[in-house]
Design a protein around this motif. Sequence first.
Motif, mmCIF file in Angstrom:
data_model
loop_
_atom_site.group_PDB
_atom_site.id
_atom_site.type_symbol
_atom_site.label_atom_id
_atom_site.label_comp_id
_atom_site.label_asym_id
_atom_site.label_seq_id
_atom_site.Cartn_x
_atom_site.Cartn_y
_atom_site.Cartn_z
ATOM 1 N N VAL A 1 0.835 -1.208 0.000
ATOM 2 C CA VAL A 1 0.000 0.000 0.000
ATOM 3 C C VAL A 1 0.871 1.259 0.000
ATOM 4 C CG1 VAL A 1 -1.624 1.357 1.375
ATOM 5 C CG2 VAL A 1 -1.966 -1.109 1.116
ATOM 6 N N ASN A 2 0.592 2.135 -0.947
ATOM 7 C CA ASN A 2 1.185 3.473 -0.962
ATOM 8 C C ASN A 2 0.077 4.467 -0.651
ATOM 9 O OD1 ASN A 2 3.902 2.837 -1.846
ATOM 10 N ND2 ASN A 2 2.961 2.287 -3.791
ATOM 11 N N LEU A 3 0.349 5.364 0.294
ATOM 12 C CA LEU A 3 -0.701 6.308 0.683
ATOM 13 C C LEU A 3 -0.059 7.566 1.235
ATOM 14 C CD1 LEU A 3 -3.709 6.976 1.397
ATOM 15 C CD2 LEU A 3 -3.328 5.827 3.574
ATOM 16 N N GLU A 4 -0.552 8.713 0.788
ATOM 17 C CA GLU A 4 -0.150 9.990 1.384
ATOM 18 C C GLU A 4 -1.382 10.684 1.927
ATOM 19 O OE1 GLU A 4 3.932 11.417 -0.836
ATOM 20 O OE2 GLU A 4 2.238 12.779 -0.590
ATOM 21 N N VAL A 5 -1.338 11.026 3.201
ATOM 22 C CA VAL A 5 -2.446 11.752 3.826
ATOM 23 C C VAL A 5 -1.988 13.192 4.014
ATOM 24 C CG1 VAL A 5 -4.031 11.827 5.775
ATOM 25 C CG2 VAL A 5 -3.066 9.627 5.035
ATOM 26 N N ARG A 6 -2.816 14.120 3.531
ATOM 27 C CA ARG A 6 -2.434 15.535 3.588
ATOM 28 C C ARG A 6 -2.706 16.133 4.963
ATOM 29 N NH1 ARG A 6 -5.841 16.437 -1.922
ATOM 30 N NH2 ARG A 6 -4.363 15.430 -3.324
ATOM 31 N N ARG A 7 -2.046 17.231 5.242
ATOM 32 C CA ARG A 7 -2.323 17.949 6.475
ATOM 33 C C ARG A 7 -3.737 18.529 6.448
ATOM 34 N NH1 ARG A 7 2.465 18.427 9.351
ATOM 35 N NH2 ARG A 7 4.078 17.594 7.984
ATOM 36 N N ASN A 8 -4.405 18.485 7.598
ATOM 37 C CA ASN A 8 -5.761 19.049 7.760
ATOM 38 C C ASN A 8 -6.804 18.364 6.887
ATOM 39 O OD1 ASN A 8 -4.414 20.823 9.356
ATOM 40 N ND2 ASN A 8 -4.458 22.493 7.861
ATOM 41 N N GLU A 9 -6.512 17.158 6.495
ATOM 42 C CA GLU A 9 -7.420 16.466 5.591
ATOM 43 C C GLU A 9 -8.320 15.502 6.365
ATOM 44 O OE1 GLU A 9 -7.116 14.229 1.510
ATOM 45 O OE2 GLU A 9 -5.471 13.571 2.783
ATOM 46 N N PHE A 10 -9.559 15.346 5.890
ATOM 47 C CA PHE A 10 -10.451 14.300 6.389
ATOM 48 C C PHE A 10 -10.415 13.186 5.360
ATOM 49 C CE2 PHE A 10 -14.097 13.691 9.414
ATOM 50 C CZ PHE A 10 -14.369 12.386 9.052
ATOM 51 N N LEU A 11 -9.624 12.158 5.665
ATOM 52 C CA LEU A 11 -9.475 11.055 4.730
ATOM 53 C C LEU A 11 -10.219 9.840 5.268
ATOM 54 C CD1 LEU A 11 -7.276 10.101 2.232
ATOM 55 C CD2 LEU A 11 -6.904 8.479 4.077
ATOM 56 N N THR A 12 -11.016 9.209 4.429
ATOM 57 C CA THR A 12 -11.767 8.037 4.864
ATOM 58 C C THR A 12 -11.260 6.781 4.184
ATOM 59 O OG1 THR A 12 -13.758 9.331 5.309
ATOM 60 C CG2 THR A 12 -14.072 6.991 4.897
ATOM 61 N N LEU A 13 -11.090 5.720 4.985
ATOM 62 C CA LEU A 13 -10.815 4.391 4.440
ATOM 63 C C LEU A 13 -12.145 3.665 4.381
ATOM 64 C CD1 LEU A 13 -7.730 3.402 6.653
ATOM 65 C CD2 LEU A 13 -7.728 4.604 4.452
ATOM 66 N N LEU A 14 -12.535 3.299 3.173
ATOM 67 C CA LEU A 14 -13.852 2.693 2.961
ATOM 68 C C LEU A 14 -13.676 1.336 2.299
ATOM 69 C CD1 LEU A 14 -17.008 2.956 2.731
ATOM 70 C CD2 LEU A 14 -16.620 4.009 0.500
ATOM 71 N N GLY A 15 -14.405 0.353 2.795
ATOM 72 C CA GLY A 15 -14.362 -0.953 2.142
ATOM 73 C C GLY A 15 -15.115 -1.970 2.971
ATOM 74 N N PRO A 16 -15.401 -3.127 2.376
ATOM 75 C CA PRO A 16 -16.167 -4.152 3.093
ATOM 76 C C PRO A 16 -15.369 -4.727 4.256
ATOM 77 C CG PRO A 16 -15.328 -5.027 1.019
ATOM 78 C CD PRO A 16 -15.009 -3.560 1.032
ATOM 79 N N SER A 17 -16.059 -5.427 5.124
ATOM 80 C CA SER A 17 -15.413 -6.039 6.276
ATOM 81 C C SER A 17 -14.289 -6.973 5.810
ATOM 82 C CB SER A 17 -16.482 -6.813 7.047
ATOM 83 O OG SER A 17 -15.878 -7.479 8.118
ATOM 84 N N GLY A 18 -13.142 -6.879 6.474
ATOM 85 C CA GLY A 18 -12.025 -7.760 6.147
ATOM 86 C C GLY A 18 -11.116 -7.261 5.036
ATOM 87 N N CYS A 19 -11.349 -6.030 4.539
ATOM 88 C CA CYS A 19 -10.546 -5.537 3.410
ATOM 89 C C CYS A 19 -9.207 -4.945 3.867
ATOM 90 C CB CYS A 19 -11.327 -4.511 2.600
ATOM 91 S SG CYS A 19 -11.554 -2.942 3.442
ATOM 92 N N GLY A 20 -9.012 -4.783 5.185
ATOM 93 C CA GLY A 20 -7.721 -4.305 5.674
ATOM 94 C C GLY A 20 -7.739 -2.919 6.299
#
Length: 363
Positions: free
Chosen positions: A27-46
């Motif tokens: 997984v590559n991921l960059e979260v920005r400052r002051n950001e509302f980032l949501t991780l969305l996915g079905p149960s068991g997706c990580g």
Amino acid sequence: NAIVRMEQASKAFDSPEGGKVHALRSVNLEVRRNEFLTLLGPSGCGKTTLLQSINGFAELDGGAVHIDGEDVTKVPPYRRKVNTVFQNYALFPHMTIGQNVGYALEVEGVGKSQRLKRIADVLALVGLSGLEDRGPRQISGGQQQRVALARAIIARPKLLLLDEPLSALDKNLRHSMQIELKTLQSELGISFIFVTHDQQEALTMSDRIAVLQGGIIQQLDAPRAIYDRPDTIFVANFIGTSNLFEGSIDGAAIKLADGSAVAFDGACSPQENGRATALIRPENFSLVGSSRFSGALDIIREQVVFAGSSFEILGRTPSGRKVTATVPGSERARIPAIEENSAVTLHYDPATVHLIYDTASQG
Ligand code: ADP
Ligand code: MG
């Protein structure tokens, strides 16, 4: 300058049935400052594993995590500059609300008068002024969730992780907490990484959404882009209702196996096999054709459902593909003519047709 940067993060668990479960795959991921980032996915997706690789509760098998510019891959959880709100927010039962909320400051050695002031401030922020001396069992579930939130933000972390924090609340409370959380996040000016399996919640609250499946981020985008322009069939189906038409590109249309065609407007970048899937969202259909709504799709109507401001028309194409159309209430005059098993022509604007080139899920 990201608050969180993950590079090639991988994590596998031993499966009870033997073998490995890959909870995160490079997984590559960059979260920005002051950001509302949501991780969305079905149960068991990580989702939880991804959060835990940031707060340190899960140790990565490979890859790296940086928080606020610091490589924390090998740093223990208690030394990472991040707080977490869990689904079962587990307040300390023998402490008052005030003691629960002020706990982090006490550990830090902040003096009593200063502590009491900050407890009062943060309780005001979450709408619980004056409840300092109550016990956790003397307040409602929704209030307990706010206490958990106050406890997590009192030390002013730059980053807050929230793992399905609203899933234990009833629907009304959940909805008002969604709006409050979003407001709070922008007022505090801190980054939230919020986990949910509820697509509506993700669309309402997020600056950006990362859709996960099988330990892979399928798409990371603003809510509008995720909804209007999904990259994969999985994302299209997981968010909202999708009408998908797979076929071969022929000029400005997708030719379907049954001989009908879906028109699109704009560039396409066909795969080598020249195939693509057209996505039409239900609300992009109309019963009225025009120069703009020049696309036409014939279906056999199966059901019409009145939904207040709109009508839902359920039907099938002649080859049996299910189609859902949501037409505005202003088209009500045309509805009585639509009898069961009658042929209906649905019109659409080809500019609203989105093409998906997703070899993996086509078939
Ligand atoms: P989510 O939060 O999206 O529901 P998780 O991150 O909890 O998903 O889990 C991802 C996958 O890893 C699932 O298949 C889950 O069963 C597995 N998993 C998570 N934690 C463990 C663990 N401690 N031991 C074994 N398997 C685990
Ligand atoms: Mg989880």
